[in-house]
Structures are given as structure tokens and as C-alpha cells.
Write an enzyme that holds these catalytic residues in place. Sequence first.
Site, PDB file in Angstrom:
ATOM      1  N   ASP A  10     -26.049  67.195 -11.573  1.00  0.00           N
ATOM      2  CA  ASP A  10     -26.937  67.405 -10.430  1.00  0.00           C
ATOM      3  C   ASP A  10     -26.310  68.407  -9.478  1.00  0.00           C
ATOM      4  O   ASP A  10     -25.086  68.596  -9.464  1.00  0.00           O
ATOM      5  CB  ASP A  10     -27.202  66.087  -9.696  1.00  0.00           C
ATOM      6  CG  ASP A  10     -28.496  66.118  -8.873  1.00  0.00           C
ATOM      7  OD1 ASP A  10     -29.264  67.098  -8.992  1.00  0.00           O
ATOM      8  OD2 ASP A  10     -28.736  65.172  -8.114  1.00  0.00           O
ATOM      9  N   GLY A  11     -27.158  69.039  -8.689  1.00  0.00           N
ATOM     10  CA  GLY A  11     -26.733  69.940  -7.640  1.00  0.00           C
ATOM     11  C   GLY A  11     -27.331  69.486  -6.330  1.00  0.00           C
ATOM     12  O   GLY A  11     -28.359  68.807  -6.306  1.00  0.00           O
TER      13      GLY A  11
END
Length: 145
Positions: A10-11
Site C-alpha cells: 500500500d501507499g
Amino acid sequence: MSDRVVVYTDGACKGNPGPGGWGALLRRGDEETELFGGEAQTTNNRMELTAVIEALSALAAGSRVALYTDSEYVRNGITSWIHNWKLRGWRTADNKPVKNVELWQRLEAAAARHDVQWHWVRGHVGDPGNERADRLANRGVPGGR
């Protein structure tokens, strides 16, 4: 199937652009590894790409990987769009330069080292692996959570 690695990435970005972080959870059998980092000035898409690059780069070459991302940008880009971008000299269908081209090239090279199955998972709906990757990405944001 203990030889398969399950990866969640994830970012996160506080502002877009702004300070951002990336996170990855890697599982092989009962063994888990957490990775995270960030940049002071970036975008959410750059952090989504970086999370996958860092995760794949941390694995031994030839790994069998089930990779889960909540970024349709990453999943569609690497499984579909990248082929035509390359044919057009890293240009989009409307002849604009592909954004984040250097990260796409790094991702392609990192993925080529492995047997990757790409999966999209809806974010923020309680998937335990995605939620942990999200927490890791937020830990990576410079200056706090």
C-alpha cells in the site's frame, strides 16, 4: 504451499503531492516481514509503485508471489497498460509521456525476477493484509502518522 510468498502493499500520501509513505507485508508460511519507508515530497501513485518495487526487490529471485494491492493503477499498469506504453516509446494512448516512467521500468524489472500473480483488493474494508500494509505505509510517512 510454503514456497509461495503472499505480499500486501500500500501507499499513503498526506496531500497529493505531499509527504508520503509505502508499506509491504510479506508472508511465507508462518514467517512475516514488514517493510516501510517514505519520501518528503511525493504522490500517492509513486508510493503505491514503490511499495511493490520494494517488496519484490526484497525477495529471492524466482519466488512465487501472490501480490495484493488496492491500487488499480498499479495492477492495471503492470498487467495491461505497460505493454502498449512500451510499444509507443513510453507514451500513453493520447501521446502523452507516461507518468512515473522510471518507477514503471523498475517495477517491470523487479517483477521479471519472479512468478507474480497480481490481485486487486478493495482497500479499507477490513482485509487484514491490506489493513496492515496501510498501517505500514502510514508509518513510513515522514513527520508522523
